[in-house]
Structures are given as C-alpha cells and as structure tokens.
Enzyme design. Sequence first.
Site, short mmCIF file in Angstrom:
data_model
loop_
_atom_site.label_atom_id
_atom_site.label_comp_id
_atom_site.label_asym_id
_atom_site.label_seq_id
_atom_site.Cartn_x
_atom_site.Cartn_y
_atom_site.Cartn_z
N PHE A 1 -11.45 2.27 3.16
CA PHE A 1 -10.17 2.09 3.84
C PHE A 1 -9.62 3.47 4.15
O PHE A 1 -9.39 4.28 3.24
CB PHE A 1 -9.19 1.28 3.00
CG PHE A 1 -9.55 -0.18 2.95
CD1 PHE A 1 -9.06 -1.06 3.90
CD2 PHE A 1 -10.41 -0.67 1.98
CE1 PHE A 1 -9.40 -2.40 3.88
CE2 PHE A 1 -10.77 -2.00 1.94
CZ PHE A 1 -10.27 -2.87 2.90
N ASN B 1 5.27 1.93 -4.28
CA ASN B 1 6.13 2.02 -3.10
C ASN B 1 7.57 2.11 -3.60
O ASN B 1 8.08 1.15 -4.19
CB ASN B 1 5.91 0.79 -2.21
CG ASN B 1 6.62 0.88 -0.89
OD1 ASN B 1 7.75 1.34 -0.81
ND2 ASN B 1 5.96 0.44 0.16
N GLN C 1 -12.20 4.05 -1.52
CA GLN C 1 -13.30 3.11 -1.68
C GLN C 1 -12.75 1.71 -1.86
O GLN C 1 -11.85 1.48 -2.67
CB GLN C 1 -14.14 3.50 -2.89
CG GLN C 1 -15.34 2.60 -3.14
CD GLN C 1 -16.23 3.16 -4.23
OE1 GLN C 1 -16.73 4.27 -4.13
NE2 GLN C 1 -16.42 2.38 -5.29
N SER D 1 9.13 -10.27 2.72
CA SER D 1 8.69 -9.19 1.83
C SER D 1 8.43 -9.70 0.42
O SER D 1 9.10 -10.62 -0.06
CB SER D 1 9.73 -8.08 1.78
OG SER D 1 9.91 -7.50 3.06
N ASP E 1 1.32 -1.91 -6.60
CA ASP E 1 0.23 -2.74 -6.09
C ASP E 1 -1.05 -2.47 -6.86
O ASP E 1 -1.37 -1.30 -7.16
CB ASP E 1 0.00 -2.45 -4.60
CG ASP E 1 1.25 -2.64 -3.76
OD1 ASP E 1 2.19 -3.29 -4.24
OD2 ASP E 1 1.27 -2.13 -2.62
N ASN F 1 -3.32 0.58 -7.05
CA ASN F 1 -3.55 0.98 -5.67
C ASN F 1 -2.48 1.97 -5.22
O ASN F 1 -2.79 3.07 -4.75
CB ASN F 1 -3.55 -0.26 -4.77
CG ASN F 1 -3.80 0.07 -3.31
OD1 ASN F 1 -4.46 1.07 -3.01
ND2 ASN F 1 -3.27 -0.74 -2.42
N GLU G 1 7.75 3.16 11.11
CA GLU G 1 8.31 1.98 10.46
C GLU G 1 9.78 1.76 10.83
O GLU G 1 10.51 1.07 10.12
CB GLU G 1 8.15 2.09 8.95
CG GLU G 1 6.69 2.11 8.51
CD GLU G 1 6.55 2.30 7.02
OE1 GLU G 1 6.67 1.31 6.27
OE2 GLU G 1 6.32 3.44 6.59
N PHE H 1 -12.69 -2.35 -2.82
CA PHE H 1 -13.18 -3.17 -3.93
C PHE H 1 -13.55 -4.54 -3.37
O PHE H 1 -12.69 -5.31 -2.97
CB PHE H 1 -12.12 -3.30 -5.02
CG PHE H 1 -11.83 -2.02 -5.74
CD1 PHE H 1 -12.62 -1.62 -6.80
CD2 PHE H 1 -10.79 -1.19 -5.34
CE1 PHE H 1 -12.36 -0.43 -7.47
CE2 PHE H 1 -10.53 0.00 -5.98
CZ PHE H 1 -11.32 0.38 -7.06
N SER I 1 3.69 0.31 5.32
CA SER I 1 3.59 -0.96 6.06
C SER I 1 2.19 -1.17 6.64
O SER I 1 2.02 -1.89 7.61
CB SER I 1 4.63 -1.03 7.19
OG SER I 1 5.92 -1.15 6.64
#
Length: 383
Positions: free
Chosen positions: A202, A342, A241, A351, A327, A339, A30, A243, A210
């Site tokens: 995922f 950060n 998993q 952003s 998130d 989720n 990043e 959604f 990022s």
Amino acid sequence: MPSIPEAPSTAPQPPARVRVAVVFGGQSSEHSVSCLTAGGVLAALDPERYEVTGIGITRSGRLVVAGPEVLERLHVTDGRLPELTEDAAEAVLVRGETGSELARREQGSLAALGRIDVAFSLLHGPFGEDGTIQGMFELMGVRYVGAGVLASAVGMDKHAMKLVLAASGLPIGPYAVITPRQWEHDRGAALESVATLTYPLFVKPARGGSSLGIRRVDDPADLEAAVEFARGYDPKVVVEQGFVNARELECGVLQSLDDGSPEVSAVAEIRMHTASGFYDFEAKYLPEEQVDLDVPAELDPAVAAEMQQLAARTFEAIGCEGLARVDFFLTEDRRLVVNEINTMPGFTEHSMFPRVWAASGLDYPSLVDRLLQLALQRPTGLR
C-alpha cells in the site's frame, strides 16, 4: 411620595454560554471532509450551553467568517461535497489580556465579534491536523479540542508515527519511506528500499488522511506509478506491506476528565465486500460504497481487551490529548498490528469514531460535549 426602588433580584442568573469557534475547511485535500465534519458537530452542540462562531479556512488558506448561511450548507447536496468559497469577509484572531478575540475585516475595517472561550478545530490533513493550527492556538492563548502541537505532528506523519510507536514497543508492520530527495536523485535506491517488502503493498502519502492518494500495488511493474500518484498529495511517501486476509479493526480513545488513564471504546470492524478492496475515500464518505461497518465487532473478548490496551498505549506514546482513533490489523495468525493513530478522526454520520462511542454508551452530543469540557479544563501554555 417618592417611589421605593425595587430590591435587586435574588433569582439565579443563567450562566453565560461558552463561546465556541468551530474551525473547518482548510488547504488540504480533505477540505470537503472537514466541512462535512463541521456540519455534524454543529448539529450536536447544545445552543443553550454553547454559542457558536464559525471560522472557515478556504482552499487558498484565507480565514473567513462563516455565518449562519454558510453553516447551514455543510452537508452533501445532490452528491456534491460542501466547500467554502473565497468571497466571505476575513476572520482575524486578536490576542487579548485574557485570551483571544475574533474580529471581522472587510474593506479595511475591523469589527469585533467577541471573545473565544475554546476552539474546536475540525480540520483534517496538512495545515490543520498536523500541529500547524495547534501552534497558532498556543500562540494566541486559545484553549482547543484535541492533540497538541507535537502529538498532532507525529500522528499526521506516518513515518514519524511509526518511529515513535516502534520505540515504545508497540507492534507495527514492515514499511519503507521514500523521501523527496531519494525519489528525485536516486530513484533506483528508493525502489530498492521497497524490495524487501512482500506484495501486496500500500503506497501512501506520508502526511495524508481519509485514504486519499493511496494505491494498492500487487505487481512491481505498477510501483512507480503508485509512488507518483501518492506524491501528488505529499512529496514524502510511505510504502507499507499489506496483510493478506487480515481483519481491519478500529477503536476510539478519549482522554480522561479526571486525569486518569485514557478510556477506550468498543472495537469496530471494517469489512470490504471485495477481497482486493480497501477502505478508501469513497467507502468512508459515500454510503453507497461496498463496505460494512460492524459496531461492535464480533471478536474474541481476549483479543478485544488486548487491542484496547494497545490503543491506550498508542495514545500515550505520542502524548495525545483529547481524542484519537487507533486502527489495527488482526493477522491470520492472530497478531495485532497498529496501522495508525488519527488525532482528528471524522465526525460525519458515516464516521467510525462517533459510532464506536455510541456503542460504548456515549452518544454523539455527549461525545462533542465531553471533548469541549476536556479542552476547557486544560491550561494554556506548556503542560
């Protein structure tokens, strides 16, 4: 007749400007995102209140002096992201009696560049957002913006983060972890640990950001390749998993200036134009990508209030300081799932973090100023 000396002036003297070391670049994937973020923050700093010193960290890990000619180039040019070169003079931090000072080393000679009142680290990913540079600041007696060593490390490692959030009673989604030893010595068992999850999956680097290194997997036949891809960014991998038809929501959290409860911003939503897409690196930083960012989100006020409460709890669960973006997924059956958190979200013009605070009444320069004031008022050492 001898002259009479003038009386000393009683006019108030302007306060000394705060010396801010803006740290950016870094060794992670990043690097360029960090350079973009630094460009945004530099443009927002009030030059009458803040004196800026740029400290770059090159891809090889060298600390270098980033002069005005470097700071002026921290933007996208002809579709290319900015990055630091290796040919600049070395920057050296020296701990003094009252804090830290910065020096420039060139051809074996040191030249003082002056004190540092506060550091604003805009590093993303490993070796910057994960507690490593925060540890250096602690050792050097430097006040700095953002989360401390432990909160930074927990927020960076998606496995550790999920363990802490689950232990704090916060809702997280089903996941599996593939460690380097498992993958190298018992790949079958590693894949078996994923078998309890429902596709789509995922596959993510455990300590990345990022959305780099992430792949969506809809077919078990593609799982091994996705793990190998993620391991190119981090040998430790988290498999989550997915959604289906869930809404992706975010909000910002700020530490209170008066030591009260954290403040939470308006809620925003990320809407991909394709059902199979996800909010990857290009969607985040290249504006022509197919994504809409709704700020504020069209959301039931009760759901928004619940999400804001969960965001504050998430912030406090990892012991965060300064700022964070949290998130969420809102599932089809109206469940909120955390989720991730950060601890150093991006500050580019695209952003989400600055956008949600602007929608909450705190514009970009005021947000940057708030973060610096929070850093300046907190003590060094254990707290």
